[in-house]
Design an enzyme around this catalytic site. Structure first.
Site, PDB file in Angstrom:
ATOM      1  N   ASN A  47       0.834  -1.207   0.000  1.00  0.00           N
ATOM      2  CA  ASN A  47       0.000   0.000   0.000  1.00  0.00           C
ATOM      3  C   ASN A  47       0.862   1.248   0.000  1.00  0.00           C
ATOM      4  OD1 ASN A  47      -2.742  -0.964   0.036  1.00  0.00           O
ATOM      5  ND2 ASN A  47      -2.350  -1.734   2.093  1.00  0.00           N
ATOM      6  N   ASN A  48       2.189   1.062  -0.035  1.00  0.00           N
ATOM      7  CA  ASN A  48       3.117   2.182   0.001  1.00  0.00           C
ATOM      8  C   ASN A  48       3.242   2.776  -1.405  1.00  0.00           C
ATOM      9  OD1 ASN A  48       5.634   3.663  -0.178  1.00  0.00           O
ATOM     10  ND2 ASN A  48       6.214   2.761   1.782  1.00  0.00           N
ATOM     11  N   LYS A  74       6.881   3.135  -2.772  1.00  0.00           N
ATOM     12  CA  LYS A  74       7.460   1.877  -3.246  1.00  0.00           C
ATOM     13  C   LYS A  74       6.835   1.460  -4.579  1.00  0.00           C
ATOM     14  CE  LYS A  74       8.777  -0.462   1.063  1.00  0.00           C
ATOM     15  NZ  LYS A  74       8.596  -1.697   1.836  1.00  0.00           N
ATOM     16  N   ASP A 110      10.183  -6.360   1.796  1.00  0.00           N
ATOM     17  CA  ASP A 110      10.435  -5.689   3.063  1.00  0.00           C
ATOM     18  C   ASP A 110      11.849  -5.151   2.972  1.00  0.00           C
ATOM     19  OD1 ASP A 110       9.634  -4.676   5.515  1.00  0.00           O
ATOM     20  OD2 ASP A 110      10.424  -6.374   6.633  1.00  0.00           O
ATOM     21  N   ASP A 138      16.110   8.120   2.788  1.00  0.00           N
ATOM     22  CA  ASP A 138      16.928   8.563   1.650  1.00  0.00           C
ATOM     23  C   ASP A 138      17.744   9.828   1.921  1.00  0.00           C
ATOM     24  OD1 ASP A 138      16.055   6.382   0.248  1.00  0.00           O
ATOM     25  OD2 ASP A 138      14.846   7.492  -1.198  1.00  0.00           O
ATOM     26  N   LYS A 147      18.969   6.789  -8.616  1.00  0.00           N
ATOM     27  CA  LYS A 147      18.806   5.991  -7.401  1.00  0.00           C
ATOM     28  C   LYS A 147      18.463   4.544  -7.743  1.00  0.00           C
ATOM     29  CE  LYS A 147      15.906   5.205  -3.394  1.00  0.00           C
ATOM     30  NZ  LYS A 147      14.627   5.466  -2.751  1.00  0.00           N
ATOM     31  N   HIS A 188      19.080  -0.757  -3.372  1.00  0.00           N
ATOM     32  CA  HIS A 188      18.722  -2.080  -2.857  1.00  0.00           C
ATOM     33  C   HIS A 188      17.456  -2.595  -3.527  1.00  0.00           C
ATOM     34  CE1 HIS A 188      17.206   1.364  -0.711  1.00  0.00           C
ATOM     35  NE2 HIS A 188      16.191   0.660  -0.251  1.00  0.00           N
TER      36      HIS A 188
END
Length: 192
Positions: A9-10, A13, A69, A152, A172, A177
């Site tokens: 829900n982010n 992301k 995650d 960040d 970025k 990651h």
């Protein structure tokens, strides 16, 4: 174009991941499949939380999917905030409060090495797989830049003079990651 569900829900992301994937797949969010649940993240590892979210979507909504995650592991803090990165300053997922607490806890620390780790868990065709992305760097003494999200502004990747928050999204994503984990996931999906 093939669709796949990203169990998040982010919005930050989701946007970042869609940008990394480009036109290879259509990435559906939890909202796109009608999932508005607050999926538990109670495992004590990144892998555990990612698998927990992916399994929840598969079990309750029937979709093959992937979930991630991410944690910021700071050496001087014995790996904290780690799996609790999003909730470091409390349950509210408050990025500004998380950064303030991190900088406060690092106030007199000279060893500032850290790494961001993302684990993506994929459930597809009855199989569970995980993909990991890591970027080494250090914690700055104060925020730098206004782009990005989460930690960040206080994370400078190794070999770069600026924080993630000073980079364009493409800069970025090329070294991050989440970018690394996502490219491993895409390599797997495209090789099937």
């Amino acid at each position: 174009m093939q669709e796949i569900v990203f169990a998040t829900n982010n919005k930050h992301k989701l946007s970042e991941l869609r940008r990394i994937v480009g036109d290879k797949f259509t990435i559906l969010s939890l909202a796109d499949i009608g999932c508005h649940d607050d999926i538990p993240e109670t495992a004590d590892t990144l892998e555990g939380n990612a698998l927990m979210k992916a399994r929840y979507v598969k079990q309750h909504f029937g979709y093959d999917c992937f979930a991630d995650d991410t944690g910021l592991m700071v050496d001087a803090l014995d790996g904290a905030p780690g799996v609790y990165s999003a909730r470091y300053a409390g349950p509210g997922h408050d990025s500004a409060a998380n950064m303030r607490l991190l900088l406060s806890n690092m106030q007199d620390v000279t060893l500032r090495t850290a790494r961001f780790v993302t684990v993506i868990a994929l459930i597809l065709d009855g199989k569970e797989l995980t993909f990991r992305g890591v970027v080494e760097g250090e914690i700055l003494t104060q925020p730098q830049g206004t782009d990005g999200f989460g930690y960040d502004p206080v994370f400078r990747p190794q070999g770069f003079p600026i924080s993630f928050a000073c980079m364009t999204p493409d800069e970025k994503n090329s070294i991050s990651h989440r970018g690394r984990a996502t490219r491993s996931l895409m390599d797997y999906l495209l090789s099937r």
